[in-house]
Design an enzyme around this catalytic site. Sequence first.
Site, PDB file in Angstrom:
ATOM      1  N   ASP A  51       0.831  -1.213   0.000  1.00 26.24           N
ATOM      2  CA  ASP A  51       0.000   0.000   0.000  1.00 26.24           C
ATOM      3  C   ASP A  51       0.867   1.265   0.000  1.00 26.24           C
ATOM      4  OD1 ASP A  51      -2.366   1.421   0.064  1.00 26.24           O
ATOM      5  OD2 ASP A  51      -3.203   0.318   1.754  1.00 26.24           O
ATOM      6  N   ASP A 106     -10.013   3.741  -3.442  1.00 21.16           N
ATOM      7  CA  ASP A 106     -10.710   2.544  -2.940  1.00 21.16           C
ATOM      8  C   ASP A 106     -12.135   2.443  -3.479  1.00 21.16           C
ATOM      9  OD1 ASP A 106      -8.409   2.303  -1.520  1.00 21.16           O
ATOM     10  OD2 ASP A 106      -9.360   2.192   0.446  1.00 21.16           O
ATOM     11  N   GLU A 126      -0.809   1.667  -5.287  1.00 22.53           N
ATOM     12  CA  GLU A 126      -0.413   3.078  -5.247  1.00 22.53           C
ATOM     13  C   GLU A 126      -1.580   3.991  -5.609  1.00 22.53           C
ATOM     14  OE1 GLU A 126       1.839   6.662  -6.851  1.00 22.53           O
ATOM     15  OE2 GLU A 126       0.369   5.371  -7.813  1.00 22.53           O
ATOM     16  N   TRP A 127      -2.751   3.381  -5.881  1.00 19.50           N
ATOM     17  CA  TRP A 127      -4.022   4.077  -6.164  1.00 19.50           C
ATOM     18  C   TRP A 127      -3.993   4.944  -7.425  1.00 19.50           C
ATOM     19  CZ3 TRP A 127      -2.663   6.834  -1.140  1.00 19.50           C
ATOM     20  CH2 TRP A 127      -2.641   5.929  -0.069  1.00 19.50           C
ATOM     21  N   GLY A 128      -2.980   4.783  -8.273  1.00 22.08           N
ATOM     22  CA  GLY A 128      -2.933   5.562  -9.503  1.00 22.08           C
ATOM     23  C   GLY A 128      -2.408   6.973  -9.324  1.00 22.08           C
ATOM     24  N   GLU A 129      -1.992   7.339  -8.107  1.00 22.63           N
ATOM     25  CA  GLU A 129      -1.577   8.737  -7.859  1.00 22.63           C
ATOM     26  C   GLU A 129      -0.461   9.197  -8.776  1.00 22.63           C
ATOM     27  OE1 GLU A 129      -0.686   9.342  -3.718  1.00 22.63           O
ATOM     28  OE2 GLU A 129      -2.744  10.060  -3.435  1.00 22.63           O
TER      29      GLU A 129
HETATM   30  C1  GLA Z   1      -5.916   1.479   1.501  1.00 22.02           C
HETATM   31  C2  GLA Z   1      -6.074   0.457   0.371  1.00 22.02           C
HETATM   32  C3  GLA Z   1      -7.231  -0.468   0.692  1.00 22.02           C
HETATM   33  C4  GLA Z   1      -6.981  -1.177   2.029  1.00 22.02           C
HETATM   34  C5  GLA Z   1      -6.745  -0.148   3.121  1.00 22.02           C
HETATM   35  C6  GLA Z   1      -6.281  -0.786   4.413  1.00 22.02           C
HETATM   36  O1  GLA Z   1      -7.004   2.335   1.592  1.00 22.02           O
HETATM   37  O2  GLA Z   1      -6.278   1.106  -0.853  1.00 22.02           O
HETATM   38  O3  GLA Z   1      -7.403  -1.421  -0.348  1.00 22.02           O
HETATM   39  O4  GLA Z   1      -5.875  -2.024   1.889  1.00 22.02           O
HETATM   40  O5  GLA Z   1      -5.754   0.803   2.740  1.00 22.02           O
HETATM   41  O6  GLA Z   1      -6.031   0.145   5.421  1.00 22.02           O
END
Ligand code: GLA
Length: 399
Positions: free
Chosen positions: A160, A218, A193-196
């Site tokens: 993460d 998320d 890395e959520w695409g940031e």
């Molecule tokens: C981030 C991730 C989620 C999850 C949470 C856990 O938000 O993107 O998928 O793993 O952390 O805290």
Amino acid sequence: MIRYFSHCITLCVLLWPLGHSAPAAAMVLAPRPQMGFNNWNSTHCREEFSETMIRGIAHRLVTLGLRDIGYSYVNLDDCWAEPDRDPQGNLVVNHQRFPGGLKRLADYIHAKGLKFGLYTSAGSFTCQKREEGGFPGALGHEMQDAALMASLGVDYLKYDNCNHGALDAGQRYRAMALALRRSGREIFYSVCEWGENRPWLWAAEPDIDANSWRTTGDIEDSFQSLLKIYNENVVLDAYARPGHWNDPDMLEVGNGGMSSTEYRSHFSLWAIMAAPLLIGTDLRKIDPAALAILSNREVIAIDQDALGVQGKRIRNQVDAQVIVKPLFDGSRAVALFNPSDHAATITIAATELGLEAANHYAVRDLWRHTSRNSTAAISAQVPAHATVLYRIHATQSGQ
Ligand code: GLA
């Protein structure tokens, strides 16, 4: 010709390990998008996230037949650890949640023919809020943490992106990649890395070699969230390929916030986008409708197709989205998705899907499990929020 060429590419990819002593690890670990389970969407950090739950899930994956249709990873998300490392600097499992420890849990999971995944963050703490306890991240401890994971029998790391103090993302994800390589164990590398920083541009580079990278924030268990994430991920088709997949986050199917129609859209869209299929609902309490969605082999086959291409959106209208995915056998998967609140008729010419010109096409409906013949104009009535998913090939040459 195109069909022959694509078969050839796939064969070369399949035969690659035979001809080379050191194939790219990514190809070995992720020739297809990963499938399995992760607890986050159903439990977050609540108490029910425990050894009892995870053992129960592993058991259910087998007894419900899900393991045998491809769901192989059992992944623990955030909150599995104690807030502090031990005096040697090692991560420590939370013994209240996991009284038997992680090694025994991993052994149990492996004995069931499944694989074991763990989570941590490329930061000093994971994403769980510090004031709520907070858990140690791996930044600066990459070698030690990767070695510990290898010794526990970890097969998959979700890494993460929280609490990184603005350190360069490439540098952080590269440090863990190196540590995983040095750990002596083959560990699937899931970059979260959520695409940031647009990981699709750098996470597949050889010194990171990530097997998948999150492309979005998320997911939540609502149609609105589904739509947002789908829209962000569907345009990234050029970056997905065997070994390296776009990850629009885990499945919400079964969690109760959407209708069955919406969950079928969710599963159809993830499959046509060659996304990871990580079940996010508690399989010990799953309802039959959700189980039927997650068990649809014909849809799973689209996701897992050997050609390894992410579907491309070729029509983008408020009530008509068309996504097409070429398949190994020369046919095309086609999703006709209606995100609007009213029913719509969606019509598309077979040639727009990249199929050869022909008088007739065989059209397989992957949710109804029925086949029919169609002329070159393929058309369906699509209810609000629904997706019709077809697999189509030409049956009679037109020329
Ligand atoms: C981030 C991730 C989620 C999850 C949470 C856990 O938000 O993107 O998928 O793993 O952390 O805290």
